[in-house]
Design a protein around this motif. Structure first.
Motif, PDB file in Angstrom:
ATOM      1  N   UNK A 162       6.915   9.532  10.007  1.00  0.00           N
ATOM      2  CA  UNK A 162       8.902   9.758  10.232  1.00  0.00           C
ATOM      3  C   UNK A 162       8.814   9.359  11.466  1.00  0.00           C
ATOM      4  N   UNK A 163       8.215   9.770  11.778  1.00  0.00           N
ATOM      5  CA  UNK A 163       7.997   9.724  14.101  1.00  0.00           C
ATOM      6  C   UNK A 163       8.617   8.403  14.248  1.00  0.00           C
ATOM      7  N   UNK A 164       7.807   7.505  13.222  1.00  0.00           N
ATOM      8  CA  UNK A 164       7.030   5.967  13.768  1.00  0.00           C
ATOM      9  C   UNK A 164       8.170   5.221  12.978  1.00  0.00           C
ATOM     10  N   UNK A 165       8.280   5.344  11.836  1.00  0.00           N
ATOM     11  CA  UNK A 165       8.850   4.427  10.720  1.00  0.00           C
ATOM     12  C   UNK A 165      10.406   5.096   9.769  1.00  0.00           C
ATOM     13  N   UNK A 166      10.515   6.462  11.270  1.00  0.00           N
ATOM     14  CA  UNK A 166      11.723   6.582  10.272  1.00  0.00           C
ATOM     15  C   UNK A 166      12.051   7.341   9.281  1.00  0.00           C
ATOM     16  N   UNK A 167      10.886   7.217   8.313  1.00  0.00           N
ATOM     17  CA  UNK A 167      10.769   7.565   6.975  1.00  0.00           C
ATOM     18  C   UNK A 167      11.303   9.032   7.344  1.00  0.00           C
ATOM     19  N   UNK A 168      11.747   9.950   5.718  1.00  0.00           N
ATOM     20  CA  UNK A 168      12.010  10.848   5.579  1.00  0.00           C
ATOM     21  C   UNK A 168      11.223  12.100   5.743  1.00  0.00           C
ATOM     22  N   UNK A 169       9.476  11.963   5.068  1.00  0.00           N
ATOM     23  CA  UNK A 169       8.605  12.191   4.635  1.00  0.00           C
ATOM     24  C   UNK A 169       7.223  11.637   4.228  1.00  0.00           C
ATOM     25  N   UNK A 180      13.897   6.730  -3.096  1.00  0.00           N
ATOM     26  CA  UNK A 180      13.001   5.388  -2.890  1.00  0.00           C
ATOM     27  C   UNK A 180      12.633   4.374  -3.676  1.00  0.00           C
ATOM     28  N   UNK A 181      12.985   5.195  -5.148  1.00  0.00           N
ATOM     29  CA  UNK A 181      13.034   4.924  -6.564  1.00  0.00           C
ATOM     30  C   UNK A 181      11.365   5.465  -7.650  1.00  0.00           C
ATOM     31  N   UNK A 182      10.183   5.807  -5.930  1.00  0.00           N
ATOM     32  CA  UNK A 182       9.142   6.531  -7.178  1.00  0.00           C
ATOM     33  C   UNK A 182       8.925   7.198  -7.823  1.00  0.00           C
ATOM     34  N   UNK A 187      -6.192   1.423   7.687  1.00  0.00           N
ATOM     35  CA  UNK A 187      -4.946   0.430   8.396  1.00  0.00           C
ATOM     36  C   UNK A 187      -4.289   0.247   7.256  1.00  0.00           C
ATOM     37  N   UNK A 188      -3.488  -0.728   7.337  1.00  0.00           N
ATOM     38  CA  UNK A 188      -2.070  -0.513   6.589  1.00  0.00           C
ATOM     39  C   UNK A 188      -2.769  -1.274   5.195  1.00  0.00           C
ATOM     40  N   UNK A 189      -2.444  -1.315   4.431  1.00  0.00           N
ATOM     41  CA  UNK A 189      -2.999  -1.738   2.551  1.00  0.00           C
ATOM     42  C   UNK A 189      -2.055  -2.155   2.191  1.00  0.00           C
ATOM     43  N   UNK A 190      -2.862  -3.516   1.580  1.00  0.00           N
ATOM     44  CA  UNK A 190      -2.633  -4.891   1.809  1.00  0.00           C
ATOM     45  C   UNK A 190      -1.220  -4.981   0.854  1.00  0.00           C
ATOM     46  N   UNK A 191      -1.558  -4.260   0.227  1.00  0.00           N
ATOM     47  CA  UNK A 191      -0.789  -3.941  -1.761  1.00  0.00           C
ATOM     48  C   UNK A 191       0.649  -2.907  -1.647  1.00  0.00           C
ATOM     49  N   UNK A 192       0.876  -3.008  -0.455  1.00  0.00           N
ATOM     50  CA  UNK A 192       1.314  -1.080  -0.324  1.00  0.00           C
ATOM     51  C   UNK A 192       2.853  -1.114  -0.944  1.00  0.00           C
ATOM     52  N   UNK A 193       2.803   0.682  -1.888  1.00  0.00           N
ATOM     53  CA  UNK A 193       3.597   0.714  -2.165  1.00  0.00           C
ATOM     54  C   UNK A 193       5.303   0.871  -1.312  1.00  0.00           C
ATOM     55  N   UNK A 194       5.366   1.168  -0.115  1.00  0.00           N
ATOM     56  CA  UNK A 194       6.495   0.571   0.429  1.00  0.00           C
ATOM     57  C   UNK A 194       5.678   0.399   2.121  1.00  0.00           C
ATOM     58  N   UNK A 195       6.340  -0.406   2.431  1.00  0.00           N
ATOM     59  CA  UNK A 195       5.764  -1.034   3.991  1.00  0.00           C
ATOM     60  C   UNK A 195       5.103   0.451   4.719  1.00  0.00           C
ATOM     61  N   UNK A 196       4.561   0.053   5.193  1.00  0.00           N
ATOM     62  CA  UNK A 196       3.766   1.135   6.359  1.00  0.00           C
ATOM     63  C   UNK A 196       3.017   1.494   5.893  1.00  0.00           C
TER      64      UNK A 196
END
Length: 138
Positions: free
Chosen positions: A73-80, A107-109, A28-37
């Motif tokens: 990657x496939x669903x959110x378009x992230x690079x990794x 992304x700044x992380x 499930x999604x983290x309620x306080x995400x590092x990045x969305x998704x």
């Protein structure tokens, strides 16, 4: 386990944006995400740390992590993705959970400082739906 928020999510007593619902695992999604998704993968049974994970769940847990990392990657378009787990120290909920975070170069992380963000109204449901559809298609 009484008082465990992840057990309450697994039982359906606490709402969550579920992206994977399988007989032995849930994500499930983290309620306080590092990045969305940002997703948390948990075993349905109450297990506190990785060393406590029953051998019979180990392969399925890793396979689910692979699928979630691919869905970033496939669903959110992230690079990794970034995959991480704490055991006792810095473990905010004492129920085994693995973070799967979408990543994009620049992304700044940095290191292990995890800045948190928030979803806009109804935005989390959209991210969860995209990930669910990608997992179902895979």
């Amino acid at each position: 386990m009484a008082g465990c928020v992840f057990c309450e999510i697994v039982a359906g007593d606490t709402p969550a944006d579920v992206v994977m619902d399988e007989p032995e695992l849930m994500a499930f999604l983290d309620r306080r995400p590092v990045f969305k998704g940002h997703v948390l993968l948990v075993p349905r049974v109450h297990v506190v740390t990785l060393p406590d994970l029953p051998t019979g769940l180990r392969d399925g847990f890793l396979a689910a992590l692979q699928r979630l990392a691919t869905a970033m990657v496939d669903g959110l378009g992230a690079q990794g993705s970034f995959v991480a787990m704490n055991n006792v120290v810095s473990q905010s909920v004492p129920h085994l959970h693995c973070h799967v975070v979408p990543r994009t170069k620049g992304d700044g992380l940095r290191g292990f400082f995890w800045p948190r963000t928030k979803y806009a109204a109804d935005e989390a449901a959209s991210y969860a739906d995209r990930l669910r559809r990608t997992l179902a298609a895979g």
